[in-house]
Write a protein that holds these residues in place. Sequence first.
Motif, PDB file in Angstrom:
ATOM      1  N   ILE A 156      43.557  11.602  97.607  1.00  0.00           N
ATOM      2  CA  ILE A 156      43.992  10.445  97.068  1.00  0.00           C
ATOM      3  C   ILE A 156      44.368  10.277  95.544  1.00  0.00           C
ATOM      4  O   ILE A 156      45.040   9.431  95.298  1.00  0.00           O
ATOM      5  N   CYS A 157      44.090  11.425  95.054  1.00  0.00           N
ATOM      6  CA  CYS A 157      44.725  11.404  93.536  1.00  0.00           C
ATOM      7  C   CYS A 157      44.776  12.959  93.014  1.00  0.00           C
ATOM      8  O   CYS A 157      43.970  13.822  93.730  1.00  0.00           O
ATOM      9  N   ASP A 158      45.557  13.127  92.117  1.00  0.00           N
ATOM     10  CA  ASP A 158      45.784  14.165  91.205  1.00  0.00           C
ATOM     11  C   ASP A 158      45.416  14.008  89.989  1.00  0.00           C
ATOM     12  O   ASP A 158      45.915  13.122  89.366  1.00  0.00           O
ATOM     13  N   ILE A 159      44.437  15.065  89.482  1.00  0.00           N
ATOM     14  CA  ILE A 159      44.090  15.000  88.008  1.00  0.00           C
ATOM     15  C   ILE A 159      44.583  16.265  87.533  1.00  0.00           C
ATOM     16  O   ILE A 159      44.354  17.290  87.792  1.00  0.00           O
ATOM     17  N   GLU A 160      45.632  16.125  86.314  1.00  0.00           N
ATOM     18  CA  GLU A 160      46.265  17.266  85.717  1.00  0.00           C
ATOM     19  C   GLU A 160      45.290  17.623  84.320  1.00  0.00           C
ATOM     20  O   GLU A 160      44.958  16.777  83.662  1.00  0.00           O
ATOM     21  N   THR A 161      44.995  18.940  84.393  1.00  0.00           N
ATOM     22  CA  THR A 161      44.230  19.405  83.176  1.00  0.00           C
ATOM     23  C   THR A 161      45.389  20.291  82.456  1.00  0.00           C
ATOM     24  O   THR A 161      46.595  20.450  82.616  1.00  0.00           O
ATOM     25  N   ASP A 162      44.389  20.926  81.215  1.00  0.00           N
ATOM     26  CA  ASP A 162      45.369  21.908  80.565  1.00  0.00           C
ATOM     27  C   ASP A 162      45.768  22.935  81.392  1.00  0.00           C
ATOM     28  O   ASP A 162      46.800  23.948  81.015  1.00  0.00           O
ATOM     29  N   LYS A 163      44.954  23.286  82.518  1.00  0.00           N
ATOM     30  CA  LYS A 163      45.497  24.511  82.919  1.00  0.00           C
ATOM     31  C   LYS A 163      46.069  24.267  84.432  1.00  0.00           C
ATOM     32  O   LYS A 163      46.727  25.102  85.105  1.00  0.00           O
ATOM     33  N   VAL A 164      45.195  23.299  85.326  1.00  0.00           N
ATOM     34  CA  VAL A 164      45.526  23.071  86.569  1.00  0.00           C
ATOM     35  C   VAL A 164      45.738  21.771  87.050  1.00  0.00           C
ATOM     36  O   VAL A 164      45.104  21.045  86.462  1.00  0.00           O
ATOM     37  N   VAL A 165      46.317  21.372  88.294  1.00  0.00           N
ATOM     38  CA  VAL A 165      46.245  20.012  88.711  1.00  0.00           C
ATOM     39  C   VAL A 165      45.057  20.022  89.871  1.00  0.00           C
ATOM     40  O   VAL A 165      45.083  20.984  90.851  1.00  0.00           O
ATOM     41  N   LEU A 166      43.965  18.923  89.733  1.00  0.00           N
ATOM     42  CA  LEU A 166      42.872  19.184  90.429  1.00  0.00           C
ATOM     43  C   LEU A 166      43.217  17.936  91.543  1.00  0.00           C
ATOM     44  O   LEU A 166      43.474  16.997  91.158  1.00  0.00           O
ATOM     45  N   GLU A 167      42.724  18.221  92.626  1.00  0.00           N
ATOM     46  CA  GLU A 167      42.807  17.140  93.872  1.00  0.00           C
ATOM     47  C   GLU A 167      41.702  16.674  93.987  1.00  0.00           C
ATOM     48  O   GLU A 167      40.282  17.205  94.305  1.00  0.00           O
ATOM     49  N   VAL A 168      41.591  15.005  94.111  1.00  0.00           N
ATOM     50  CA  VAL A 168      40.365  14.347  94.488  1.00  0.00           C
ATOM     51  C   VAL A 168      40.617  13.848  95.929  1.00  0.00           C
ATOM     52  O   VAL A 168      41.528  13.422  96.232  1.00  0.00           O
ATOM     53  N   VAL A 169      39.645  14.145  96.703  1.00  0.00           N
ATOM     54  CA  VAL A 169      39.837  13.881  98.059  1.00  0.00           C
ATOM     55  C   VAL A 169      38.712  12.634  98.478  1.00  0.00           C
ATOM     56  O   VAL A 169      37.844  12.476  97.866  1.00  0.00           O
ATOM     57  N   PRO A 203      58.073  13.116  78.374  1.00  0.00           N
ATOM     58  CA  PRO A 203      57.031  13.539  77.893  1.00  0.00           C
ATOM     59  C   PRO A 203      56.607  15.238  78.357  1.00  0.00           C
ATOM     60  O   PRO A 203      56.916  15.461  79.168  1.00  0.00           O
ATOM     61  N   MET A 204      55.825  15.972  77.341  1.00  0.00           N
ATOM     62  CA  MET A 204      55.225  17.250  77.829  1.00  0.00           C
ATOM     63  C   MET A 204      54.259  17.176  78.866  1.00  0.00           C
ATOM     64  O   MET A 204      53.554  16.056  78.903  1.00  0.00           O
ATOM     65  N   THR A 205      54.364  18.136  79.744  1.00  0.00           N
ATOM     66  CA  THR A 205      52.916  17.897  80.786  1.00  0.00           C
ATOM     67  C   THR A 205      51.903  18.409  79.861  1.00  0.00           C
ATOM     68  O   THR A 205      51.781  18.956  78.758  1.00  0.00           O
ATOM     69  N   ARG A 206      50.709  18.109  80.162  1.00  0.00           N
ATOM     70  CA  ARG A 206      49.335  18.518  79.553  1.00  0.00           C
ATOM     71  C   ARG A 206      49.364  20.185  79.763  1.00  0.00           C
ATOM     72  O   ARG A 206      49.082  20.741  78.650  1.00  0.00           O
ATOM     73  N   LEU A 207      49.821  20.989  80.741  1.00  0.00           N
ATOM     74  CA  LEU A 207      50.071  22.342  80.547  1.00  0.00           C
ATOM     75  C   LEU A 207      50.937  22.961  79.765  1.00  0.00           C
ATOM     76  O   LEU A 207      50.465  23.686  78.623  1.00  0.00           O
ATOM     77  N   ARG A 208      51.950  22.290  79.407  1.00  0.00           N
ATOM     78  CA  ARG A 208      53.081  22.599  78.400  1.00  0.00           C
ATOM     79  C   ARG A 208      52.620  22.523  76.995  1.00  0.00           C
ATOM     80  O   ARG A 208      52.762  23.235  76.282  1.00  0.00           O
ATOM     81  N   LYS A 209      51.945  21.321  76.883  1.00  0.00           N
ATOM     82  CA  LYS A 209      51.282  20.928  75.531  1.00  0.00           C
ATOM     83  C   LYS A 209      50.118  21.987  75.237  1.00  0.00           C
ATOM     84  O   LYS A 209      49.723  22.417  74.002  1.00  0.00           O
ATOM     85  N   ARG A 210      49.410  22.189  76.100  1.00  0.00           N
ATOM     86  CA  ARG A 210      48.180  23.057  75.843  1.00  0.00           C
ATOM     87  C   ARG A 210      48.653  24.769  75.491  1.00  0.00           C
ATOM     88  O   ARG A 210      48.185  25.393  74.770  1.00  0.00           O
ATOM     89  N   VAL A 211      49.820  25.134  76.593  1.00  0.00           N
ATOM     90  CA  VAL A 211      50.268  26.346  76.080  1.00  0.00           C
ATOM     91  C   VAL A 211      50.982  26.421  74.839  1.00  0.00           C
ATOM     92  O   VAL A 211      50.753  27.530  73.857  1.00  0.00           O
ATOM     93  N   ALA A 212      51.395  25.358  74.406  1.00  0.00           N
ATOM     94  CA  ALA A 212      52.167  25.177  72.908  1.00  0.00           C
ATOM     95  C   ALA A 212      50.859  25.466  71.840  1.00  0.00           C
ATOM     96  O   ALA A 212      51.169  25.970  70.932  1.00  0.00           O
TER      97      ALA A 212
END
Length: 402
Positions: A36-49, A177-186
């Motif tokens: 039902i929802c995707d949550i993007e973190t600094d490392k991965v995209v987590l799925e909420v079911v 806008p930068m993705t969270r992953l791209r910002k975290r990598v930077a």
Amino acid sequence: MATEIKAPVFPESVADGTIAAWHKQAGEAVARDEVICDIETDKVVLEVVAPADGVISKIIKSEGDTVLSAEIIAEFEAGAAGATPSAETESKVEETVEKTEAGAAPVVEKASTAAQVQDQAPAVRKALTEQGIDAKDVQGTGRGGRITKEDVANHQNKPAVTPLSQSVGERVEKRVPMTRLRKRVAERLLTATQSTAMLTTFNEVNMKPIMDLRKQYKDRFEKRHGARLGFMSFFIKAATEALKRYPAVNASIDGDDIVYHGFYDVGVAVSSDRGLVVPILRDTDQMSYAEIEGGIGDYAAKAREGKLSLEEMTGGTFTITNGGTFGSLLSTPILNPPQTAILGMHKIQERPMAVNGQVEILPMMYLALSYDHRLIDGKEAVGFLVTIKELLEEPASLLLDL
């Protein structure tokens, strides 16, 4: 009775996340375990079911909102009946059938567009409506081809096709806008360059012995183990043996302490659509070549699909990156803190080499080891890299543990 839907529990290394996309809207029916929802973190995209069959009664956190670990993001009613396709959409489909039977031009395209708009998240539908953009004209990059707010923005900023009669040469730019992953990598790369005494040493390795060995046994290897025999397993095995001989390269700095790790968890840098990710192979000293190749293949597939878990990307005592897959001949890889060393592989290039007073054309690869000079001395770094070179040029010694 409403049930709270919460964000997943993030590990200590992840402070928060961002609602990337809602695949269902308030009032819409969902099935048990449906995403039902995707949550993007600094490392991965987590799925909420969905916890059960029912309906989302209320969305608390909208797309783009920041959420904390285990924070409530929506409310859910189990067993409740959800919304069905709108009467407007159904009437358009009926109208299409009637007009087609009567010989009129079909309007399936409009009905399809209405369905496309209905299928998007609330924020996306609002953006499409406000900008007057037809959903069928937007290329969706979200999960399952869904349209994201970034897709709408990119479509809006897309330059119009310039007629041939008009002058060309207009300089176009777009801002996304930068993705969270791209910002975290930077952030991590910047921290690595500013907070470590990073230095790189180089060497080269003759890849002919491994290439000959691979050519001779790759078919039998794949038939026996169901995995392709690549070069990475040889490098990981050689690096693991070198880490045993030079413990400082497998260590990390924690404040004023040096932490020597008694295990060998090697990260393999993988390029994905979202950016660079580094899944970890655990206890590589206990893994066979087949297990290493199979693990790398699984990680590569998960990276492409965005299915890597936080656990698979957390930790690691050493990293290997292979710029050679993109044609890089030589580079200086940046450390992956808190690790104190990283090995860079590169393109295999045939070069004339002097062998016993004779010139031979050999497949050579440049190796680069970047290391933190605060912990690792030059002597250790050079010795570590030479060990890898020697093990790769004599794979029999690696296989026989000599």
